[in-house]
Write a protein that holds these residues in place. Structure first.
Motif, short mmCIF file in Angstrom:
data_model
loop_
_atom_site.label_atom_id
_atom_site.label_comp_id
_atom_site.label_asym_id
_atom_site.label_seq_id
_atom_site.Cartn_x
_atom_site.Cartn_y
_atom_site.Cartn_z
N ASP A 254 0.82 -1.21 0.00
CA ASP A 254 0.00 0.00 0.00
C ASP A 254 0.85 1.26 0.00
O ASP A 254 0.51 2.26 -0.66
N GLN A 255 1.94 1.24 0.73
CA GLN A 255 2.81 2.43 0.78
C GLN A 255 3.52 2.65 -0.55
O GLN A 255 3.73 3.80 -0.95
N LEU A 256 3.88 1.58 -1.24
CA LEU A 256 4.54 1.72 -2.54
C LEU A 256 3.62 2.39 -3.55
O LEU A 256 4.08 3.12 -4.43
N ARG A 257 2.32 2.17 -3.41
CA ARG A 257 1.37 2.76 -4.36
C ARG A 257 1.33 4.28 -4.29
O ARG A 257 0.89 4.94 -5.23
N ARG A 258 1.81 4.84 -3.19
CA ARG A 258 1.78 6.30 -3.03
C ARG A 258 3.00 6.98 -3.64
O ARG A 258 3.03 8.21 -3.74
N LEU A 259 3.99 6.21 -4.04
CA LEU A 259 5.23 6.79 -4.56
C LEU A 259 5.08 7.20 -6.02
O LEU A 259 4.38 6.55 -6.79
N ARG A 260 5.78 8.27 -6.39
CA ARG A 260 5.81 8.73 -7.78
C ARG A 260 7.24 8.77 -8.31
O ARG A 260 7.53 9.46 -9.28
N ILE A 261 8.12 8.05 -7.68
CA ILE A 261 9.54 8.05 -8.03
C ILE A 261 9.75 7.23 -9.31
O ILE A 261 9.20 6.13 -9.43
N PRO A 262 10.53 7.71 -10.28
CA PRO A 262 10.87 6.88 -11.45
C PRO A 262 11.52 5.59 -10.98
O PRO A 262 12.47 5.61 -10.18
N ALA A 263 11.02 4.46 -11.46
CA ALA A 263 11.46 3.18 -10.90
C ALA A 263 11.70 2.14 -11.98
O ALA A 263 11.11 2.18 -13.07
N LEU A 264 12.57 1.20 -11.64
CA LEU A 264 12.91 0.06 -12.50
C LEU A 264 12.92 -1.18 -11.62
O LEU A 264 13.49 -1.17 -10.53
N VAL A 265 12.29 -2.24 -12.08
CA VAL A 265 12.31 -3.52 -11.36
C VAL A 265 12.92 -4.58 -12.28
O VAL A 265 12.40 -4.84 -13.36
#
Length: 323
Positions: A254-265
């Motif tokens: 749930d907390q990850l859903r609030r992030l707007r950081i450019p990300a790569l997995v």
């Protein structure tokens, strides 16, 4: 193993932190190990590239020292114009080792007992290192447990993260990213290492199980890394304490859903230790993420993919920097 780069003004010929008991037969690359106080402990770290360049901070996984970030990989990112920092988490390598006895994994997982420290504590160590190095914000890269730490930092300090790369990791949810059942018992079983040779043998045995079946088994590289890790610091208790921290981690979905950081997995599609469902769940939770899956990749960083990792991480950082 990758050929060490030539000496530059930021490096000195000491990779062991000045240990006088390093065996004379061990050929250590030319590299400087520095130490600083962070979050009440001492953290050992190394750097690549120019301090004036945008920083990339590398966070390694369970029981694994910073040297598991290959020199060639770190240099590749530095050559793209980044200041690369890798470090030993607490309880491994040349950073502070704790003394607490960890409770059983079962007691930790059912919340009967608390671990000696938590993923949040490891995240606080990393933020403390950033403060000590005057890094206001970084491109953060975390592998395996390092991915748990990186997510925790991004959630707690989003403005300090320019981009977020997660490699072979998961969200903390027990519904995804679970190891194969046989591997769980192996992870929690007592590790008996009598000497340098047995440490190397155990490393080979482990990576034959969790490593990338679709890529060449790099036995010589693993032998050298395992030997150097043993020479730097061998502490089985540190592995158990870190494992207890993992067992107690929360679900961050749930907390990850609030992030707007450019990300790569990045995740191996044949990872037996952290199933790629964990990486997919992280990518789906992060609103600005790209998922890259590699067939044949297990729970390691196969040499053949180092250039790909540099390209993917560097491209993400370039976009975040507006390059």
């Amino acid at each position: 193993a990758p050929t060490p780069p030539p000496t530059d003004p930021h490096r000195t010929p000491d990779r062991t932190g000045g240990r006088a008991d390093t065996p004379p037969h061990v050929a250590l690359p030319v590299m400087s190990v520095q130490k600083t106080k962070a979050n009440g402990i001492e953290i050992a770290y190394e750097t690549f590239g120019a301090p004036s360049d945008p920083p990339i901070l590398l966070v390694m996984g369970l029981g694994t020292q910073m040297i598991a970030w290959p020199d060639e990989f770190c240099d590749g990112l530095a050559q793209r114009g980044y200041f690369v920092v890798r470090f030993d988490n607490r309880d491994v390598g040349l950073s502070t080792h704790m003394k607490d006895r960890a409770p059983s994994m079962v007691d930790v997982m059912v919340r009967r007992k608390q671990p000696p420290y938590t993923i949040h504590d490891l995240a606080a160590d990393t933020v403390g290192l950033m403060d000590a190095l005057n890094l206001d914000s970084v491109h953060l890269v975390g592998a395996s447990m390092g991915g748990f730490i990186a997510q925790t930092i991004a959630i707690s300090h989003p403005k300090r993260i320019r981009s977020l790369t997660l490699i072979m990791t998961s969200t903390g949810s027990r519904r995804v990213g679970n190891p194969k059942p046989a591997l769980f018992s192996r992870l929690t079983k007592r590790r008996v290492v009598a000497d340098r040779a047995s440490a190397q043998a155990m490393t080979l045995e482990t990576f034959r199980i969790i490593g990338s079946k679709g890529y060449a088994f790099d036995e010589q590289y693993l032998l050298e890394m395992a030997g150097e890790s043993y020479d730097r610091a061998h502490d089985p208790g540190g592995y158990v304490r870190q494992l207890a921290a993992i067992a107690a981690q929360p679900d961050r979905t749930d907390q990850l859903r609030r992030l707007r950081i450019p990300a790569l997995v990045i995740h191996g599609l044949h990872d037996p230790l952290v199933a790629f469902s964990g990486g997919l769940a992280a990518a789906r939770s992060l609103r600005n993420a790209k998922f890259v899956g590699y067939a044949g990749m297990g729970h390691d960083l196969p040499r053949a993919l180092w250039p790909d990792f540099v390209q993917e991480i560097g491209s993400l950082a370039d976009r975040a920097e507006g390059r």
